[in-house]
Every structure is written in C-alpha cells, then in structure tokens.
Write an enzyme that holds these catalytic residues in place. Structure first.
Site, PDB file in Angstrom:
ATOM      1  N   ASP A 277       0.871  -1.164   0.000  1.00 61.55           N
ATOM      2  CA  ASP A 277       0.000   0.000   0.000  1.00 61.55           C
ATOM      3  C   ASP A 277       0.917   1.225   0.000  1.00 61.55           C
ATOM      4  O   ASP A 277       2.109   1.133   0.305  1.00 61.55           O
ATOM      5  CB  ASP A 277      -0.962  -0.009   1.206  1.00 61.55           C
ATOM      6  CG  ASP A 277      -2.160   0.925   0.973  1.00 61.55           C
ATOM      7  OD1 ASP A 277      -2.097   1.788   0.061  1.00 61.55           O
ATOM      8  OD2 ASP A 277      -3.167   0.803   1.702  1.00 61.55           O
TER       9      ASP A 277
HETATM   10  C1  NOJ Z   1      -4.045   3.981   0.028  1.00 61.17           C
HETATM   11  C2  NOJ Z   1      -5.226   3.053   0.076  1.00 61.17           C
HETATM   12  O1  NOJ Z   1      -5.237   2.382   1.310  1.00 61.17           O
HETATM   13  C3  NOJ Z   1      -5.249   2.044  -1.061  1.00 61.17           C
HETATM   14  O2  NOJ Z   1      -6.468   1.350  -1.026  1.00 61.17           O
HETATM   15  C4  NOJ Z   1      -5.062   2.734  -2.379  1.00 61.17           C
HETATM   16  O3  NOJ Z   1      -5.128   1.795  -3.429  1.00 61.17           O
HETATM   17  C5  NOJ Z   1      -3.747   3.481  -2.370  1.00 61.17           C
HETATM   18  N1  NOJ Z   1      -3.766   4.473  -1.299  1.00 61.17           N
HETATM   19  C6  NOJ Z   1      -3.465   4.179  -3.681  1.00 61.17           C
HETATM   20  O4  NOJ Z   1      -4.375   5.195  -3.878  1.00 61.17           O
END
Ligand code: NOJ
Length: 714
Positions: A277
C-alpha cells in the site's frame, strides 16, 4: 460475451491499430521480434520470463520493483495521472506498469469514467454474474484510460461497524466477500489488466491505520480475514495482492514473512506479485526477504537502499530474481506485454464511460438496494394525478449530489453526469401526473411543513464514510435523526432512503412505515432509487452486514477492541471468530436488521429440502416459489451449524443463489457443499479439519429467517 479488450482482441481491425499505436507510443515493441525474443506470444509466460530475466542486468531488475513519481517520469506538471508508476524499458520491450484505483470505478483520472455503486452495494446484490460483468466493464475502462494495474477489489472484513472504509469492502462475511471478489477479479482480468486484491491482511479500521497492530489469533485469521484473499487467488487467479497499512500481531503486513510467504504463496499458491500500500513499506532487507515485490509509491526502502543491500549481499540475487520474475510472469500472463494500454496523454480527456457501463451501474444500484421496512404497503408508491411527493434531504439533489453517490478517499470517482434522485423521482412522478416539491432538510421545521402539505414524503439521509477516518459512532450526522422524526410526525406516509456506506442507527424507525438502504449507489443513484420507490424494480438486495440496534450492541464494543489500547496502537481482536452475525447469534443479541436480510414486494416460499452426499461433497437442494403477485428475485441462503466440538458460531454462510421468479412459479436450487464448507481451522496442525458429528443445514431468506432445516452426519 463480455465487452472486454481481450475478448475482442484480434477481431476488430481498429483495435489492432490502436494497440499497435499504443505499443509504439510506449516506445517498445517495434523491434520486438528481433531484439526481444520473449515477445513471441507462442511461448508460455514462464518461458518468456526466463528468457527476459536472462537478458536483464541487476539494475534493470531493481528498477522493476519500485515506483517512481509519474509526473516526473512523464514530464507532466500536474493534472490527472496514475497513482503509481513503474517505468518501462524500451530496450527490453518492457511496457510501463501503470497503477490506479479502484473499487467503485476508475478513480483519480477525474474525467470520463463511470462512477459505479460502492462495493458494499455490489455485495448486496449477491449476484456473481453481475459482479463479473461489473469487473469486465471496470477493467476495460481502466485499460482505455491507460491503466494496467487496477487497485481493486478491497476484501477487508467489516469487523468494526464504524470503519470509515466500510463502503469500500463487501461486508462482514468471508464467504460472501470471497465470492464477490472472485467474480469481480475474473471480470477485470478478462482484459489485459491486473486486478489487485487488497489490503492484505486484516486492515479493519482507519483510526491510526498506519500503526495499529491487529492482534488476532491464528484461527480467526484463517477463518475470517484470509478466506477472501484465498478465493481471489485460487478461484480467480488474481495477478496482484496489496499488503496493508498497519501491523498484524506486532509485525508490519508488508514485511511479514508468514503472511506473505508461508500463507499467501505456500498455502494459497499465489504466483503473482505483492505491491505495498502507498507508504506501507518499512524496511529493505526484511521486506524483500518476506516477499514484498514492489514498493509504492516511491523508493524509500527499495530503490537505492535495495541496490545497496544487493551489493553488500544483505539481499541475495535469487531474491531479486524471484521478485522480478513474479512481476514479469504476471504481466505476460495477463497480457500487459502483448496489449499494453494506450499512453495517458492520448486518453486523459477521453470519455470511456459507455452507455452500456452506465446501464450496468444502474443495474448494480437497483439490485443492491435493500428494502429494510415496508409496513402498510407504503411501498411501492401508489401516486395518482394531482398528488404531490415531498422530496427532502441534501442527497436528493441539493448541492453536490456526487458527494452522496460514493465514499471518499482513493475509491472516490467523480461522475461526469450523475442523476440526482430529485430529478429522477420528479420524472417518474410526472408519468402519473404527480408532482414533486423539495426541501434540502437544513431547516427541519420548513421540511416538516412541506411534508405536511404533500401526500407522501421521501426523506434522504446520509453518513460520511471516508478513507483515513472512522465514524465516531453509528448515529446519522448533522441532526438528521431530528429531521426524519419531524418529517415523519408531519406526514405518516414517510419513506426514508439511506445513502450510507454501512449501518446507521434508526431511532425514528417506529415512526416511519418504510425504509430503503440505497448505499452510495454511483452515478445512476437517482434512477435506481426512483425505480425501486415506484415499483418498476422489485427490490432484491440483502444486507452484507448486520445493522446493530445501538452503538454498544456490537461485537467490538470495548475500547480495547476498537479503536484499540494505548491510543489505538493495539486493537485486540478478543471477539475472535465471532465477527458480524456470528457474534449476534452466539451472544443472542438482537440486531436492528440481520445479515442477509432484505424485503421484496413479493413473497417467497421454501420447501422440499434434500441433502445428498456425492463422494466428499454434499448436495443441498430445495424449492423456492414466488407466492406473491409480482415478479421478483430472491437470494436463498445456506448456513451451516457445525457440531459443537468444532467450536464454531451457530451458523455460517456456506452458499447462496439468486433466483428470479414470476408469480406462482417455482424453481429448484442446488448448492454444493465441499469439505471446506464444513471445516474449521485446526491451528496447532495448521490445516482445515472436518469435525465428526451432526451438522445442521439451515436454508433461509436471511440469517435470522431460516425456513428449512436438515441434518448431515460426518
Ligand atoms: C491507500 C489506500 O489504502 C489504497 O487502497 C489505495 O489503493 C492506495 N492508497 C493508492 O491510492
């Protein structure tokens, strides 16, 4: 046949030209045949990867495992862009990897994509074929927007009802979440687009999300939190897994060897790549050794630090080879090399939201809408010429309607042409000569007066769910309870429509004859709700999550459970496997509305249960009949109650089927139970085990409306 890029490939000349142009713009495959023998499509993904890896330097491999700032890489100052970017390598014919969200439609690019209903609404359809079609449409829109890695679906289990990302997942049940995810992923990957199941693992709250440790026992992990990921891997062959923010049992998810390697690759057999993430990587050597393949969004721990670690021998060359190999094999397998998407510059202004996709968004919204209460036949609305509907509340069409059609955060999709409910209800009412009056609800007295003057009142209420923040409690915000009460007092024919991402409390429930849960239902929000209110569509959605009666009557009511001890450093999963309805059933607590619940404008009767063994499987069949007066769909649910020795909750969802029936018609439903459906996780032995004893087979219309019971001995 689904309208997908891969499904259409080769058949349409224009497509071939487009793909060739895209490939050239990525600066690669013109020389393919000569310089890049791995571009031969006749070879297997494994063979192609082996040939390519053999031609790569260590530096080239290291460039594959870390994101870079796409703005800098592409020389674009600002504007819509990818959320993650791994540059390609023209000399090696490697296309760029372009990442974008997300679960409710292609996000971030800001223009021209369809805002589909939130995933919680998708799950409420219990319709795997529709979910697959949704996935196919989502994947195609992603490809057309230049994306080859889509950051969806989110399968985190709704453990905490206040979780700010509740709307983004598929509810509280591992089986329903897994089946919904597998269908969506299969659809996405019909295109040359890699789906990314997220967030591995647990990730059940937004409070202190980067640092909270989910302290959860092994059995609970395997029975509740991991099965949707397992379904994504084993059933749908998902290309990528995103490891999560936060820690599991005091170990950061993105460097947890047992999770990333022992379970994901060993037990589940996942051959794809793991991407962190955004900002969830915390180490270099530990992460690489644990099995994290790509650091996003940039190289804090991979990049230069990883190059140093390889140079010093702290990270071995075979480890880097394995990482690069997992990425490349996935790209070959899913078609990213052979059909890379068009370059962003050529598509950023393009509208890829087709009429078919918008119709699909409407269909999902209609099927996902849940009728929670319908006393005195308040619904469907029976309006006549000259009558008036008072439409009340901000989500109906006041201000920015888009704010209520989707949850906030990375999953938010700004629809270009949303249909506000007010507009759709007015259009539908006009067909019978009725009219609409509107109040935004900011002044309850004025709203009540308006409702009093009308024949029927429809009040829209909302909550604010968003990534990065949990809701403080389950109450409707902004004094909306007072608004609903005031309107209901002024007009006994008041229908409440909830535009919420999850459960809310309903202190006014006894005052109103009808309540509809419409969720955040995307850009065709208004059309869907008008169709349900007027009976053009017979509601059929069922709750993928329990609605509690009070803030305290929830499985995670102690502060140690949520938001966690020591200022949310440690969330204690002391409820164990008793998540969602499993807890309500075990503790004999009455919910406001149970898991699997949803009414219809018709009625369904269940009969003739038959349980038959078929080698190691069990076939459960029964008859469902439409005994009412309207055509409609029923979601028949099969729960299993294990023998006491297994130590399982009183019932667990093991199968379901959605059937459409005309009045007075019936159908036979057959659901197959596998040994896994009857198993519990034997933690000491690290394997699934079927307990000996008597299993109860429960078939019904919701988790608390069991119509047929049978037994099975194992
Ligand atoms: C953080 C989020 O938790 C995740 O779901 C997302 O895909 C990423 N940011 C990228 O935007």
């Amino acid at each position: 046949m689904p309208r997908t890029r891969r499904g259409a490939a080769g058949a349409v000349l224009g497509l071939v030209v487009l793909v060739a142009a895209a490939a050239l713009s990525a600066g690669a495959p013109a020389r393919a045949a000569v310089a890049c023998p791995w571009m031969s499509r006749t070879l297997s993904p494994g063979k192609r990867t082996a040939m390519l890896l053999a031609a790569m330097t260590t530096a080239q491999k290291l460039a594959l495992v870390v994101g870079v700032d796409p703005h800098a890489a592409l020389g674009v100052a600002d504007g819509p862009l990818y959320v993650g970017y791994v540059p390609g390598n023209a000399d090696l014919c490697i296309p760029a990897l372009t990442f974008n969200d997300g679960p409710a439609g292609v996000a971030d690019l800001q223009v021209g994509t369809t805002a589909f209903p939130a995933p919680i609404a998708q799950a409420a359809t219990w319709d795997t074929s529709l979910q697959r079609r949704f996935g196919a449409a989502l994947g195609l829109e992603a490809w057309e927007k230049g994306i080859d890695v889509l950051l969806a679906p989110d399968v985190n289990i709704a453990r905490v009802p206040e979780n700010g990302r509740n709307f983004e997942g598929f509810g509280e049940d591992p089986f329903l979440s897994g089946q919904t995810a597998a269908a969506e992923i299969a659809g996405i990957q019909q295109n040359p687009v890699i789906a990314t199941v997220k967030h591995y693992a647990v990730n059940s709250q937004e409070t202190n999300r980067y640092y909270v440790s989910s302290n959860v026992d092994d059995r609970t992990l395997h029975e509740i939190y991991l099965p949707p990921f397992e379904a994504a891997v084993k059933q749908a062959h998902v290309g990528a897994v995103m490891c999560a923010y936060g820690l599991v049992n005091a170990s950061f998810s993105c460097q947890d060897q047992p999770l990333l390697t022992t379970v994901l690759r060993g037990q589940f057999g996942f051959p794809g790549f793991v991407v962190s993430d955004w900002g969830a990587t915390w180490s270099t050597v530990a992460s690489a050794d644990a099995g994290l393949d790509i650091e996003m969004p940039g190289g804090l721990f991979y990049g230069g630090a990883l190059a140093d670690a390889v140079a010093s021998g702290a990270v071995s060359s075979p480890t880097i080879d394995a990482m690069a190999s997992r990425i490349l094999t996935t790209m070959f397998r899913i078609g990213v090399f052979d059909e890379p998407p068009p370059a962003l510059a050529s598509v950023s202004a393009t509208d890829v939201s087709s009429p078919a996709d918008q119709a699909l968004a409407l269909r999902v919204a209609e099927e996902g809408t849940v009728l929670l209460k319908d006393d005195r036949r308040a619904l469907p609305l029976d309006l006549h010429a000259g009558e008036t509907v008072a439409v009340i509340g901000a989500p109906a069409g006041f201000g920015d309607i888009r704010a209520y059609a989707g949850g906030r955060g990375s999953a938010f999709v700004a629809a270009a042409t949303p249909v506000p409910p007010l507009q759709a209800i007015a259009a539908r009412a006009a067909k019978v000569g009725a009219s609409v009056v509107f109040a935004d609800g900011s002044d309850p007295v004025a709203a009540a007066a308006l409702a009093h003057s009308a024949d029927v009142a429809v009040v829209f209420a909302y909550d604010h769910e968003q990534e990065g923040r949990d809701r403080p409690d389950l109450q409707l915000p902004d004094a909306q309870d007072e608004l609903v009460s005031a309107v209901a007092e002024a007009n006994p024919s008041t229908v409440v429509v909830l535009d919420t991402g999850g459960p809310v409390l309903m202190p006014w429930l006894g005052q109103v004859p009808a309540v509809v849960e419409a969720w955040y239902s995307g850009q065709r929000d208004g059309d869907a709700i008008a169709a349900v209110l007027f009976g053009d569509v017979n509601p059929s959605g069922k709750l993928p999550q329990t609605f509690p009666a009070t803030n305290d009557a929830v499985p995670t009511s102690s502060p140690a459970q949520w938001p966690g001890d020591r200022q949310a450093q440690d969330a204690e999963f002391t409820e164990g496997i008793h998540v969602g309805y499993r807890w309500y059933d075990t503790e004999k607590v009455a919910p406001l509305f149970p898991f699997g619940y949803g009414l219809s404008y018709t009625r369904f009767a269940y009969s003739h249960l038959r349980i038959a063994r078929m080698r190691s499987n069990v076939s459960v069949s029964f008859t469902v009949a439409n005994s009412g007066a309207r055509p409609g769909s029923e979601i028949a649910q099969l729960y299993v109650d294990d023998p006491r020795v297994a130590g399982e909750p009183p019932k667990q969802l093991a199968g379901y089927d959605r059937v459409f029936l005309r009045p007075h018609r019936s159908t036979r439903v057959t659901i197959t139970l596998t040994p896994r459906s009857l198993s519990y996780w034997d933690s000491p032995k690290a394997r699934w085990r079927v307990a000996h004893g008597l299993y109860r087979i429960l078939v019904g219309s919701s988790s608390r409306d069991i119509r047929l019971r049978g037994f099975l001995r194992r």
